[in-house]
Design an enzyme around this catalytic site. Structure first.
Site, PDB file in Angstrom:
ATOM      1  N   HIS A 158      44.742  46.309  34.804  1.00 51.38           N
ATOM      2  CA  HIS A 158      44.887  44.888  35.092  1.00 51.38           C
ATOM      3  C   HIS A 158      45.471  44.663  36.489  1.00 51.38           C
ATOM      4  O   HIS A 158      44.938  43.873  37.273  1.00 51.38           O
ATOM      5  CB  HIS A 158      45.788  44.247  34.038  1.00 51.38           C
ATOM      6  CG  HIS A 158      45.955  42.771  34.195  1.00 51.38           C
ATOM      7  ND1 HIS A 158      45.025  41.876  33.733  1.00 51.38           N
ATOM      8  CD2 HIS A 158      46.930  42.032  34.778  1.00 51.38           C
ATOM      9  CE1 HIS A 158      45.422  40.637  34.014  1.00 51.38           C
ATOM     10  NE2 HIS A 158      46.583  40.721  34.651  1.00 51.38           N
ATOM     11  N   HIS A 173      45.886  43.019  41.881  1.00 52.40           N
ATOM     12  CA  HIS A 173      46.961  42.725  42.824  1.00 52.40           C
ATOM     13  C   HIS A 173      47.227  43.847  43.828  1.00 52.40           C
ATOM     14  O   HIS A 173      48.271  43.855  44.477  1.00 52.40           O
ATOM     15  CB  HIS A 173      48.246  42.403  42.048  1.00 52.40           C
ATOM     16  CG  HIS A 173      48.072  41.246  41.106  1.00 52.40           C
ATOM     17  ND1 HIS A 173      47.889  39.962  41.553  1.00 52.40           N
ATOM     18  CD2 HIS A 173      48.011  41.198  39.745  1.00 52.40           C
ATOM     19  CE1 HIS A 173      47.736  39.150  40.505  1.00 52.40           C
ATOM     20  NE2 HIS A 173      47.802  39.878  39.405  1.00 52.40           N
ATOM     21  N   LYS A 216      38.434  34.424  41.840  1.00 49.61           N
ATOM     22  CA  LYS A 216      39.891  34.529  41.711  1.00 49.61           C
ATOM     23  C   LYS A 216      40.441  33.415  42.605  1.00 49.61           C
ATOM     24  O   LYS A 216      40.583  33.594  43.818  1.00 49.61           O
ATOM     25  CB  LYS A 216      40.383  35.910  42.173  1.00 49.61           C
ATOM     26  CG  LYS A 216      41.904  36.106  42.100  1.00 49.61           C
ATOM     27  CD  LYS A 216      42.380  36.404  40.696  1.00 49.61           C
ATOM     28  CE  LYS A 216      43.865  36.733  40.660  1.00 49.61           C
ATOM     29  NZ  LYS A 216      44.364  36.989  39.297  1.00 49.61           N
TER      30      LYS A 216
END
Length: 277
Positions: A158, A173, A216
């Site tokens: 993730h 990220h 995103k």
């Protein structure tokens, strides 16, 4: 999501003060063996609701060979193709993939950053009954269901790789898979909202992008940082301020890391973690 007790922790780390967290995060940055930095081209500003592309060029270019040759970077790059992007697609998690995860964790544990983190967590009695390496394996690489019926997610996938969930990009990220996507043409950077510099050891950008044709609208990404620094900061906050905003400081920049915990078979693992800038 309130304060949860992570695996191996007695309390939720609330005995650790804001000033201690800021000092420890600066300590982690100080001992980090920084990479030779890639070129970062932020280009135009954007917003989460924007639809136009304010960045004609890619964000990350000219990544030095020496940076890619760093052991933790090269080991992480081996992990990037191990995952199914869609959270409804079951992961096969082969023996080779598990071996690659182990090799990555071994490399990370050889760094000064993780030695520094281990000292801090041990002093604060947050690693009860486990080693830091075992804790990293548990909280980052345990696989679980994220909304769907399939065991198709992990904290590592993730945060460091990214996922597709409900027609949007979820997580994502870290810069290594961002670079891979830009290189392969599967990721389109659209512009930034904000960025901060980490004094030659990387930077953090809050940006809008598309990956695998999914949006995103806003996401924060570490750029040019070592995998061990990112993982150490997130792990520090997972143990110290689980499921909440965690105050840190990097190169005199005060910011927060948000962690989300996920309960898998009674054990707390990482659901998500990212910098708030």
């Amino acid at each position: 999501m309130g304060h949860h007790t992570p695996p191996g922790a007695g309390n939720s780390g609330s005995s650790i003060s804001t000033s201690e967290l800021r000092q420890e995060s600066e300590n982690l940055l100080r001992v980090d063996q920084s990479l030779t930095q890639p070129s970062i081209s932020y280009q135009g500003r954007t917003s989460a609701s924007a639809t136009n592309d304010n960045a004609a060029r890619i964000l990350i270019s000219n990544v030095p060979r020496s940076a890619l040759a760093s052991e933790t970077v090269s080991r992480m790059n081996q992990l990037l193709d191990n995952y199914e992007a869609n959270t409804n697609t079951r992961e096969d998690h082969t023996q080779q993939e598990q071996a690659e995860e182990g090799a990555f964790l071994d490399a990370v544990m050889r760094t000064q950053v993780m030695a520094q983190l281990q000292t801090f967590l041990t002093q604060k009695n947050l690693l009860r009954g486990t080693t830091l390496r075992q804790a990293l394996a548990d909280i980052w690489f345990t696989q679980y269901r994220r909304g769907g019926r399939q065991i198709a997610s992990s904290g590592f996938e993730h945060v460091f790789v990214g996922e597709l969930k409900g027609g949007k990009v979820s997580g994502f990220h870290s810069w290594l898979n961002f670079r891979k996507g830009e290189t392969e043409g599967s990721l389109d950077y659209k512009g930034y909202m904000r960025h901060i510099d980490l004094n030659g050891k990387g930077s953090i950008v809050k940006a809008r992008f598309e990956w695998l044709n999914q949006p995103k609208p806003v996401g924060s990404v570490f750029l040019g940082t070592t995998p061990e620094l990112e993982m150490a900061l997130y792990t520090l906050c997972f143990y110290s301020r689980p499921g909440s905003r965690c105050p840190i400081q990097l190169a005199n920049n005060r910011l927060q890391i948000q962690t989300w915990t996920f309960t898998n078979r009674g054990k707390k693992v990482i659901g998500s973690a990212y910098p708030e800038i």
